[in-house]
Design a protein around this motif. Structure first.
Motif, PDB file in Angstrom:
ATOM      1  N   GLU A  18      28.982  22.049  18.854  1.00  0.00           N
ATOM      2  CA  GLU A  18      27.714  22.037  18.347  1.00  0.00           C
ATOM      3  C   GLU A  18      27.019  20.579  18.325  1.00  0.00           C
ATOM      4  O   GLU A  18      25.909  20.478  19.074  1.00  0.00           O
ATOM      5  CB  GLU A  18      27.223  22.853  17.229  1.00  0.00           C
ATOM      6  N   ALA A  19      27.658  19.761  17.642  1.00  0.00           N
ATOM      7  CA  ALA A  19      27.198  18.195  17.648  1.00  0.00           C
ATOM      8  C   ALA A  19      27.271  17.710  18.968  1.00  0.00           C
ATOM      9  O   ALA A  19      26.137  16.961  19.363  1.00  0.00           O
ATOM     10  CB  ALA A  19      28.124  17.597  16.760  1.00  0.00           C
ATOM     11  N   ASP A  25      22.078  17.473  24.921  1.00  0.00           N
ATOM     12  CA  ASP A  25      20.664  18.023  24.995  1.00  0.00           C
ATOM     13  C   ASP A  25      19.776  16.646  24.908  1.00  0.00           C
ATOM     14  O   ASP A  25      18.763  16.474  25.681  1.00  0.00           O
ATOM     15  CB  ASP A  25      20.224  19.113  23.742  1.00  0.00           C
ATOM     16  N   ARG A  26      19.996  15.570  24.288  1.00  0.00           N
ATOM     17  CA  ARG A  26      19.258  14.644  24.492  1.00  0.00           C
ATOM     18  C   ARG A  26      19.556  13.561  25.432  1.00  0.00           C
ATOM     19  O   ARG A  26      18.622  13.036  26.029  1.00  0.00           O
ATOM     20  CB  ARG A  26      19.594  13.683  23.029  1.00  0.00           C
ATOM     21  N   GLN A  27      20.763  13.527  25.893  1.00  0.00           N
ATOM     22  CA  GLN A  27      21.114  12.701  26.900  1.00  0.00           C
ATOM     23  C   GLN A  27      20.581  13.561  28.507  1.00  0.00           C
ATOM     24  O   GLN A  27      20.442  12.578  29.191  1.00  0.00           O
ATOM     25  CB  GLN A  27      22.739  12.523  26.918  1.00  0.00           C
ATOM     26  N   GLN A  28      20.688  14.864  28.287  1.00  0.00           N
ATOM     27  CA  GLN A  28      20.161  15.445  29.772  1.00  0.00           C
ATOM     28  C   GLN A  28      20.944  14.831  31.034  1.00  0.00           C
ATOM     29  O   GLN A  28      20.521  14.311  31.925  1.00  0.00           O
ATOM     30  CB  GLN A  28      18.759  15.081  29.953  1.00  0.00           C
ATOM     31  N   PRO A  29      22.144  15.210  30.872  1.00  0.00           N
ATOM     32  CA  PRO A  29      23.175  14.795  31.996  1.00  0.00           C
ATOM     33  C   PRO A  29      22.736  15.779  33.225  1.00  0.00           C
ATOM     34  O   PRO A  29      22.243  16.829  33.128  1.00  0.00           O
ATOM     35  CB  PRO A  29      24.733  14.993  31.834  1.00  0.00           C
ATOM     36  N   ASP A  30      22.915  15.350  34.667  1.00  0.00           N
ATOM     37  CA  ASP A  30      22.883  15.991  35.656  1.00  0.00           C
ATOM     38  C   ASP A  30      23.745  17.277  35.603  1.00  0.00           C
ATOM     39  O   ASP A  30      23.597  17.994  36.337  1.00  0.00           O
ATOM     40  CB  ASP A  30      22.689  15.158  37.017  1.00  0.00           C
ATOM     41  N   GLU A  31      24.904  16.920  35.247  1.00  0.00           N
ATOM     42  CA  GLU A  31      26.023  17.916  35.293  1.00  0.00           C
ATOM     43  C   GLU A  31      27.039  17.721  34.056  1.00  0.00           C
ATOM     44  O   GLU A  31      27.192  16.631  33.631  1.00  0.00           O
ATOM     45  CB  GLU A  31      26.857  17.956  36.692  1.00  0.00           C
ATOM     46  N   VAL A  32      27.490  18.630  33.545  1.00  0.00           N
ATOM     47  CA  VAL A  32      28.455  18.692  32.616  1.00  0.00           C
ATOM     48  C   VAL A  32      29.674  19.532  33.044  1.00  0.00           C
ATOM     49  O   VAL A  32      29.763  20.580  33.606  1.00  0.00           O
ATOM     50  CB  VAL A  32      27.961  19.462  31.258  1.00  0.00           C
TER      51      VAL A  32
END
Length: 134
Positions: A18-19, A25-32
């Motif tokens: 969850e952390a 969510d803050r970083q907003q990568p294009d893919e995980v």
């Protein structure tokens, strides 16, 4: 330039996941991409597997998925089914839901990023989930 995040070795630790999700969510990568070992060691493997499954991210199977699947599917030495030293892996395998067992059983050995074909992800080494793990 595309930004790809890789998470791995969550080991059934839902508060840690969850952390990380809050940070993503803050970083907003294009893919995980998920590098395996969702389960094992921690008590919430099923919850972690369910959460990752619900996010729809690509992932690979780690050595701990292999271990727990072997327990669930009875592919361990008979003495492991009763020996005290194997109590934790037995419990973790039993804690998985049937849906999670199917989900982790279908995880591939390797994946390639959907946004950058130069990025290939495996858990251990390109030859083995267990090689290089110590």
């Amino acid at each position: 330039m595309a930004r790809i995040a890789v998470i791995a070795d969550i080991h059934g630790n839902m508060p840690a996941l969850e952390a990380v999700l809050a940070d993503l969510d803050r970083q907003q990568p294009d893919e995980v991409l998920v590098g395996g070992d969702l389960v094992g060691r921690g008590p919430q493997g099923s919850a972690v597997a369910h959460r990752i499954r619900s996010l729809g991210w690509q992932g690979v199977r780690g050595n701990h998925e292999d271990y727990l699947l072997e327990f669930r599917q009875g592919r361990v030495p008979a003495e492991w089914l009763d020996a005290d030293e194997w109590a934790a892996p037995r419990w973790m395998a039993a804690e998985l839901s049937s849906e999670d067992e199917v989900f982790i059983g279908k995880l591939p050995f390797s994946i390639t990023s959907s946004i950058d074909a130069r990025v290939r992800l495996v858990h251990g080494t390109p030859r083995s989930n267990n090689e290089g793990i110590g």
